[in-house]
Design a protein around this motif. Sequence first.
Motif, PDB file in Angstrom:
ATOM      1  N   LEU A   1       0.716  -1.254   0.188  1.00  0.00           N
ATOM      2  CA  LEU A   1       0.029   0.047  -0.082  1.00  0.00           C
ATOM      3  C   LEU A   1       0.750   1.201  -0.022  1.00  0.00           C
ATOM      4  CD1 LEU A   1      -2.559  -1.121   2.522  1.00  0.00           C
ATOM      5  CD2 LEU A   1      -3.189  -0.655   0.238  1.00  0.00           C
ATOM      6  N   ALA A   2       2.215   1.142  -0.203  1.00  0.00           N
ATOM      7  CA  ALA A   2       2.994   2.380  -0.092  1.00  0.00           C
ATOM      8  C   ALA A   2       2.783   3.383  -0.778  1.00  0.00           C
ATOM      9  CB  ALA A   2       4.445   1.851  -0.426  1.00  0.00           C
ATOM     10  N   PHE A   3       2.345   3.386  -2.209  1.00  0.00           N
ATOM     11  CA  PHE A   3       1.900   4.383  -2.979  1.00  0.00           C
ATOM     12  C   PHE A   3       0.624   4.630  -3.424  1.00  0.00           C
ATOM     13  CE2 PHE A   3       6.490   3.298  -3.236  1.00  0.00           C
ATOM     14  CZ  PHE A   3       7.197   4.749  -3.158  1.00  0.00           C
ATOM     15  N   ALA A   4      -0.324   3.872  -2.307  1.00  0.00           N
ATOM     16  CA  ALA A   4      -1.853   4.080  -2.632  1.00  0.00           C
ATOM     17  C   ALA A   4      -2.288   5.378  -2.321  1.00  0.00           C
ATOM     18  CB  ALA A   4      -2.547   2.858  -1.713  1.00  0.00           C
ATOM     19  N   THR A   5      -3.702   5.518  -2.034  1.00  0.00           N
ATOM     20  CA  THR A   5      -4.332   6.895  -1.964  1.00  0.00           C
ATOM     21  C   THR A   5      -3.740   7.404  -0.400  1.00  0.00           C
ATOM     22  OG1 THR A   5      -5.972   6.108  -3.054  1.00  0.00           O
ATOM     23  CG2 THR A   5      -6.443   7.904  -1.645  1.00  0.00           C
ATOM     24  N   THR A   6      -3.775   8.499  -0.356  1.00  0.00           N
ATOM     25  CA  THR A   6      -3.377   9.269   0.926  1.00  0.00           C
ATOM     26  C   THR A   6      -4.493  10.248   1.183  1.00  0.00           C
ATOM     27  OG1 THR A   6      -2.121  11.401  -0.218  1.00  0.00           O
ATOM     28  CG2 THR A   6      -0.942   9.240   0.013  1.00  0.00           C
ATOM     29  N   ARG A   7      -4.137  10.985   2.399  1.00  0.00           N
ATOM     30  CA  ARG A   7      -5.146  11.915   2.527  1.00  0.00           C
ATOM     31  C   ARG A   7      -5.015  13.311   1.735  1.00  0.00           C
ATOM     32  NH1 ARG A   7      -2.978  10.501   7.769  1.00  0.00           N
ATOM     33  NH2 ARG A   7      -4.355   8.809   8.980  1.00  0.00           N
ATOM     34  N   ASN A   8      -4.334  13.191   1.084  1.00  0.00           N
ATOM     35  CA  ASN A   8      -4.063  14.558   0.175  1.00  0.00           C
ATOM     36  C   ASN A   8      -4.139  14.114  -1.440  1.00  0.00           C
ATOM     37  OD1 ASN A   8      -3.145  16.179   2.618  1.00  0.00           O
ATOM     38  ND2 ASN A   8      -1.379  15.066   2.324  1.00  0.00           N
ATOM     39  N   ARG A   9      -3.957  12.967  -1.855  1.00  0.00           N
ATOM     40  CA  ARG A   9      -3.843  12.423  -3.043  1.00  0.00           C
ATOM     41  C   ARG A   9      -4.724  11.409  -3.349  1.00  0.00           C
ATOM     42  NH1 ARG A   9       1.192  14.933  -2.050  1.00  0.00           N
ATOM     43  NH2 ARG A   9       2.127  16.048  -3.739  1.00  0.00           N
ATOM     44  N   SER A  10      -5.234  11.045  -4.565  1.00  0.00           N
ATOM     45  CA  SER A  10      -5.719   9.759  -4.969  1.00  0.00           C
ATOM     46  C   SER A  10      -4.624   8.866  -5.661  1.00  0.00           C
ATOM     47  CB  SER A  10      -6.615   9.991  -6.004  1.00  0.00           C
ATOM     48  OG  SER A  10      -6.103  10.450  -7.315  1.00  0.00           O
ATOM     49  N   GLN A  11      -4.788   7.579  -5.386  1.00  0.00           N
ATOM     50  CA  GLN A  11      -3.758   6.825  -5.928  1.00  0.00           C
ATOM     51  C   GLN A  11      -3.158   7.225  -7.491  1.00  0.00           C
ATOM     52  OE1 GLN A  11      -4.618   2.479  -6.524  1.00  0.00           O
ATOM     53  NE2 GLN A  11      -2.561   2.104  -6.057  1.00  0.00           N
ATOM     54  N   LEU A  12      -4.343   7.407  -8.258  1.00  0.00           N
ATOM     55  CA  LEU A  12      -3.981   8.080  -9.561  1.00  0.00           C
ATOM     56  C   LEU A  12      -3.154   9.018  -9.490  1.00  0.00           C
ATOM     57  CD1 LEU A  12      -4.452   7.610 -12.642  1.00  0.00           C
ATOM     58  CD2 LEU A  12      -6.649   9.068 -12.599  1.00  0.00           C
ATOM     59  N   ARG A  13      -3.504  10.254  -9.071  1.00  0.00           N
ATOM     60  CA  ARG A  13      -2.530  11.393  -8.953  1.00  0.00           C
ATOM     61  C   ARG A  13      -1.180  10.941  -8.319  1.00  0.00           C
ATOM     62  NH1 ARG A  13      -3.522  16.939  -5.161  1.00  0.00           N
ATOM     63  NH2 ARG A  13      -1.512  17.830  -5.718  1.00  0.00           N
ATOM     64  N   VAL A  14      -1.058  10.134  -7.381  1.00  0.00           N
ATOM     65  CA  VAL A  14       0.198   9.734  -6.848  1.00  0.00           C
ATOM     66  C   VAL A  14       1.356   9.097  -8.014  1.00  0.00           C
ATOM     67  CG1 VAL A  14       1.519   8.185  -5.459  1.00  0.00           C
ATOM     68  CG2 VAL A  14      -0.213   9.492  -4.473  1.00  0.00           C
ATOM     69  N   VAL A  15       0.523   8.160  -8.721  1.00  0.00           N
ATOM     70  CA  VAL A  15       1.209   7.379  -9.802  1.00  0.00           C
ATOM     71  C   VAL A  15       1.371   8.495 -11.036  1.00  0.00           C
ATOM     72  CG1 VAL A  15       0.860   5.797 -11.701  1.00  0.00           C
ATOM     73  CG2 VAL A  15       0.098   5.348  -9.240  1.00  0.00           C
ATOM     74  N   ARG A  16       0.510   9.433 -11.265  1.00  0.00           N
ATOM     75  CA  ARG A  16       0.769  10.284 -12.439  1.00  0.00           C
ATOM     76  C   ARG A  16       1.886  11.300 -11.865  1.00  0.00           C
ATOM     77  NH1 ARG A  16      -3.627  11.237 -15.987  1.00  0.00           N
ATOM     78  NH2 ARG A  16      -2.283  12.948 -16.950  1.00  0.00           N
ATOM     79  N   GLU A  17       1.967  11.596 -10.617  1.00  0.00           N
ATOM     80  CA  GLU A  17       2.958  12.881 -10.488  1.00  0.00           C
ATOM     81  C   GLU A  17       4.350  12.077 -10.347  1.00  0.00           C
ATOM     82  OE1 GLU A  17       2.470  14.968  -6.651  1.00  0.00           O
ATOM     83  OE2 GLU A  17       0.176  15.543  -7.111  1.00  0.00           O
ATOM     84  N   ILE A  18       4.286  10.794 -10.215  1.00  0.00           N
ATOM     85  CA  ILE A  18       5.766  10.012 -10.281  1.00  0.00           C
ATOM     86  C   ILE A  18       6.166   9.937 -11.592  1.00  0.00           C
ATOM     87  CG2 ILE A  18       6.814   7.935  -9.893  1.00  0.00           C
ATOM     88  CD1 ILE A  18       5.182   7.541  -7.095  1.00  0.00           C
ATOM     89  N   CYS A  19       5.216   9.521 -12.476  1.00  0.00           N
ATOM     90  CA  CYS A  19       5.363   9.439 -14.004  1.00  0.00           C
ATOM     91  C   CYS A  19       5.792  10.678 -14.558  1.00  0.00           C
ATOM     92  CB  CYS A  19       4.321   8.491 -14.557  1.00  0.00           C
ATOM     93  SG  CYS A  19       4.149   6.876 -14.030  1.00  0.00           S
ATOM     94  N   ALA A  20       5.067  11.854 -14.314  1.00  0.00           N
ATOM     95  CA  ALA A  20       5.200  13.077 -14.905  1.00  0.00           C
ATOM     96  C   ALA A  20       6.637  13.417 -15.002  1.00  0.00           C
ATOM     97  CB  ALA A  20       4.503  13.932 -14.140  1.00  0.00           C
TER      98      ALA A  20
END
Length: 552
Positions: free
Chosen positions: A172-191
């Motif tokens: 669950l390391a890079f799943a949804t946080t209180r500030n970001r959805s899981q999709l946003r976490v992945v998109r920000e890393i890939c961006a």
Amino acid sequence: MRSQSLELSPSTCPTVSVPISASAAPSAGAAGDHSVERILRQAPATMYRAASGLGALKQRGADAQMLNIAIRSASTSVAQRSSGGGFLSWLTGAPSNALLPPDFALPGVTIPEPLPDLVKPSETKITALSNGVKIASETSPGSSCSVGVYVNSGSVYEAPETLGATQLLKKLAFATTRNRSQLRVVREICAIGGNAKASANRELTSYSYGALKTYMPEMVEVLVDCVRNPALLDWEVKEEIAKLKAELAQASTNPESFLLDALHSAGYSGALANPLIASEASISRLNTDVLEEFLAENYTSPRIVLAASGVDHDELVSIAEPLLSDIPNATGTVKPKSVYVGGEYRRAADSSNTDIALAFELPGGWLKEKDYVTASVLQTLLGGGGLFSWGRPGKGLHSRLNHLVNEFDQIKSISAFKDVHSTTGIFGIHTSTAAAFAPKAIDLAARELTSLATPGQVDQTQLDRAKAAAKSAILASLESKASATEDMGRQVLAFGERKPVEHLLKIVDGVTLKDVSTLAEKIISSPLTMASHGNVLNVPAYETVRGKFSSK
């Protein structure tokens, strides 16, 4: 049958041959500069011409030779006819046919000082925040950087009701946080072209992120958010539990991962006996409430280190301090104790092979540096590997175990291993062999282990080679920014500082033949732990195998 053709184009070939006819070669009395001009005018018409067959290749080779002759002739002719004009004369004030000395100083050009032969390695800087969180970093050349968060938490801190929590939190390391959805976490890393991963073992959980240096602020913010603020949504937890069960079922059929877990379960009493690969029943008991309680007890400020390689320390602190300074300064769970006792673990499986691991305690763990380093040299001395495995670090042709693969066809692989923790560890030999050959393979492994404990069985040449290989492996691992960052995090968590690599290399250099035999004797004097997987019918009884070392 279609003929093979050689086509030259700017997109497929970095260099272009210029075919010319023999008539284009300069005559003895022709002016060299005019002949070159004529040749180059003819070149565009032929430089992209397709050539096929061996004859065309030979002709182009002859044409290239003729072009070289023409250019040399032209250069000689121009140099002979020049009396003092031209660009070189204008630049230097000397005739163009004069040979300038190598140390001739060009007007207005300053030659920079050469770099020193030895560049001082970067110093690790550490800042402790008021709540106990430590920030460590080092500068390094290159355009990339690596950032990691390291938490002194693992399966040794799990209670019966939280078994498997470490592995589930890793999923669950890079799943949804209180500030970001899981999709946003992945998109920000890939961006930003980043590479993020999480890992967990018995005493450490790590989150790492690598990308270009210019994105360091974004990397730190995303990484800290994922570590500190996991949302642990019910549907995400259930989804990852289902995935983890599938992975655990697959891992249980992998002899290497199974044997290492089995050696800890059988060899230790206490926290280190907790399985890193939890059972399906234990995983099924986990939920959001259990994970949140585990995080609150173990992810406390004194047990967290933020480390980075390839960044400016002051800039890192200015970015990370506001994000980490409000973590509660709680004592958290006290690390449970473990006692090495030895034992046996067998698992029968439908296989024609048998995997066997013989292990003993390495007392002191990596906190006892001298023994830990000597054990690394012992592992290199034994070496080993499988078919076609030569050339891997510590697995060379000169190792004491590798020749067994060549000598006995029944042995698929055999190698030394160690799994070291803070205050204890295990050291031994793992082999995969035909089922009927299992007793003989155990005899061979016991012979090699006991020979290390016998003075005179290892000579100075073998020891020097093993020490050189061990030092090479240490230095090679630190070439990676990710490895250097993890080394920083581990050392700062354990010692409160990072010892320079020269300190470790000095200990390696100090290992003697007496150190090798003394430590080997201490290791095999501890209780034996034996684990086997596959066709275990031919594996000798535990007492029989233990007797091979007790006699020593």
